[in-house]
Design an enzyme around this catalytic site. Sequence first.
Site, PDB file in Angstrom:
ATOM      1  N   LYS A 126      -3.868   2.136  10.875  1.00 24.04           N
ATOM      2  CA  LYS A 126      -4.703   1.601   9.800  1.00 24.04           C
ATOM      3  C   LYS A 126      -3.919   0.618   8.942  1.00 24.04           C
ATOM      4  CE  LYS A 126      -5.986   5.718   8.238  1.00 24.04           C
ATOM      5  NZ  LYS A 126      -5.731   6.746   9.254  1.00 24.04           N
ATOM      6  N   LYS A 127      -2.664   0.953   8.688  1.00 22.16           N
ATOM      7  CA  LYS A 127      -1.860   0.098   7.814  1.00 22.16           C
ATOM      8  C   LYS A 127      -1.514  -1.222   8.499  1.00 22.16           C
ATOM      9  CE  LYS A 127      -2.103   3.225   4.730  1.00 22.16           C
ATOM     10  NZ  LYS A 127      -3.115   3.040   3.661  1.00 22.16           N
TER      11      LYS A 127
ATOM     12  N   ASP B 207       0.845  -1.188   0.000  1.00 22.78           N
ATOM     13  CA  ASP B 207       0.000   0.000   0.000  1.00 22.78           C
ATOM     14  C   ASP B 207       0.882   1.241   0.000  1.00 22.78           C
ATOM     15  OD1 ASP B 207      -2.240   1.587   0.043  1.00 22.78           O
ATOM     16  OD2 ASP B 207      -2.802   1.146   2.106  1.00 22.78           O
ATOM     17  N   LYS B 208       0.226   2.374  -0.201  1.00 20.61           N
ATOM     18  CA  LYS B 208       0.873   3.686  -0.154  1.00 20.61           C
ATOM     19  C   LYS B 208      -0.036   4.627   0.618  1.00 20.61           C
ATOM     20  CE  LYS B 208       0.434   7.986  -2.101  1.00 20.61           C
ATOM     21  NZ  LYS B 208      -0.837   8.763  -2.188  1.00 20.61           N
ATOM     22  N   HIS B 209       0.561   5.580   1.303  1.00 22.01           N
ATOM     23  CA  HIS B 209      -0.244   6.560   2.036  1.00 22.01           C
ATOM     24  C   HIS B 209       0.412   7.935   1.935  1.00 22.01           C
ATOM     25  CE1 HIS B 209      -3.318   7.724   4.972  1.00 22.01           C
ATOM     26  NE2 HIS B 209      -2.412   8.593   5.382  1.00 22.01           N
ATOM     27  N   SER B 210      -0.424   8.961   1.806  1.00 20.91           N
ATOM     28  CA  SER B 210       0.057  10.343   1.748  1.00 20.91           C
ATOM     29  C   SER B 210      -0.314  11.073   3.030  1.00 20.91           C
ATOM     30  CB  SER B 210      -0.569  11.068   0.553  1.00 20.91           C
ATOM     31  OG  SER B 210      -0.309  12.464   0.617  1.00 20.91           O
TER      32      SER B 210
ATOM     33  N   SER C 114      -1.885   7.549  13.518  1.00 23.35           N
ATOM     34  CA  SER C 114      -3.089   7.480  12.698  1.00 23.35           C
ATOM     35  C   SER C 114      -2.828   6.711  11.409  1.00 23.35           C
ATOM     36  CB  SER C 114      -3.590   8.891  12.378  1.00 23.35           C
ATOM     37  OG  SER C 114      -4.721   8.841  11.530  1.00 23.35           O
TER      38      SER C 114
ATOM     39  N   ARG D 125      -9.350  15.543  15.567  1.00 21.28           N
ATOM     40  CA  ARG D 125      -8.144  16.286  15.184  1.00 21.28           C
ATOM     41  C   ARG D 125      -8.449  17.315  14.108  1.00 21.28           C
ATOM     42  NH1 ARG D 125      -4.588  12.192  12.743  1.00 21.28           N
ATOM     43  NH2 ARG D 125      -3.207  13.940  12.288  1.00 21.28           N
TER      44      ARG D 125
ATOM     45  N   THR E 241      -9.257  11.216  -0.043  1.00 22.65           N
ATOM     46  CA  THR E 241      -9.528  10.238  -1.094  1.00 22.65           C
ATOM     47  C   THR E 241     -10.966   9.742  -1.034  1.00 22.65           C
ATOM     48  OG1 THR E 241      -7.213   9.551  -1.136  1.00 22.65           O
ATOM     49  CG2 THR E 241      -8.823   8.006  -2.032  1.00 22.65           C
TER      50      THR E 241
END
Length: 435
Positions: A187-188, A80-83, A183, A168, A120
Amino acid sequence: MIPQEIIRRKRDGDELDAADIRSFIAALAAGRLSEGQIGAFAMAVWFKGMSRAEIVALTLAMADSGDRLQWADIDRPIADKHSTGGVGDNVSLMLAPIAAACGLAVPMISGRGLGHTGGTLDKLESIPGYRITPDADLFHKVVKEAGCAIIGQTGTLAPADGRLYAVRDVTATVDSIPLITASILSKKLAAGLETLVLDVKVGNGAFMADRGKAEILAQSLVEVANGAGVKTSALITDMNQPLADSAGNAVEMRNCLDFLAGRKRDTRLDIVVFAFAAEMLVKSGVAASPDEAEGMARQALSSGKAAEVFARMVSMLGGPPDLIENPDRYLARAPVEKPVPAARSGWLSACDARGVGVSVIDLGGGRRHPADRIDHRVGFSELLPLGTRVNAGEPIALVHAADEAAAERAAAALAMHYRITEDRPELTPVIAGLI
C-alpha cells in the site's frame, strides 16, 4: 499458472520464484482465486515463511496489482506512518494532521480492524458522511489542499492486498511476518511515498508479543522498504495495555478530537504521537534534529493549526466541518454506559490488552467475519493506565454498550483483564527502540 501447485510448493517449504508470485497475485487481484485458495496460501506462508527475495517479490507484485499514485505537483515531502496494529491505537488520526501542519504531505492509506486490533477506517466511519474511499482525483485534491487525507484502499490501489487482508483476518494468519510486510508496504509503495515511519507494536496486545520477533518484523519492513526506494525507519512501541484511554470506534474518535482541540494531554498517546511526528519530520528533511522536530509538532498542535488541517480534511471528504467543536452533535453514543469497578484496592499492575480488544469485538465493535457490520458506538472509555492506584469499587473504565446485558458482560470481562496488586509495578517505557 496452476494456483494449487504454487500453494503445494509453499506448503512443502519450497522457495517460490518471482514469476510464480506475480502470477498468483495477479490471479488474486483479478478474482480468479477462491477464498479457500487464498486462505490456504496464507496458511502455507504462515507455517513455512518466506525468504527476503520472496517477500520483496510479494510486496512488489501486490503494489503493482493496481495503480501507483503520483504527486509531482505537490512541493512538499510525501510521507506517511503505519502501525502494525494495537488496542486503543488512534495515533494516525492525530499524527497525520500534525505532520501536515508542519509542512509534509501525508497520503495515508489505512486499514480496518484486523483480529483483536482496531482499524483506523472503522473509527473514521463513525463520522457521518466521511468518505473512506474517494476517487483518485478527490484524494489527490485533499492531500494537496488540506495537507493530509486518511482513506482506505480503493479498488485500484493494491487491490490484491485488499482481498488477502480480509481473508487473513478470519483465518488466523494475521501474525505472519512476510504477509504483514507485504501488506503494509504494498500500500505504501503504491501510494508514492518518499519517506515512511513504522510503528511496530510489541506486547500481549500486539501481533508480536515477543520483543525479538517484533525486532525481526521491524527489520524486515525497514529493509524491504528501503530496498524499494522509500526512506524508512521503525519505532518499536509497547502494547501491554491500551495506548489511549479509549478502545472502540466512536470513543476513540472522541479521544482524537479532544487531543486535537487541546482538551486532553500528557498520556502515553501523547508520547507516541510526538515521537512519530519528530521521526517523520527529521526523516523528510523538514527538521534538523528530533528536538527541533518535536518543538515544531507541539507548536502545530497548541496553535490549533493541526486541528484546522484535520477539520479541512474531514470536510473535504464529506464529513461535518465543525466536528472538533461539536463532537456530540455527530458521534453516536451507546444507549448504555456503565462503570467498571475495581475488584480490590491496590495498584493496576498488568493488563491483558488483547483481551480488551476481544471484549470490544464481543460488544459489537469489531468483526468475526469480513461481512460483519460494526456498532461504532460501543467500546470502553476512561481506561485507567497501569501504575494507577485505585480503591475497591472505584471505576477503572466506562463501558459503552448496546444494552444492559452486553454492558454487564463487558464490565465483568474487562475487570478480569486487569491485575491489581499491593505493590506499585515497574512499567515498561512506551518507546522501546528504533530501527
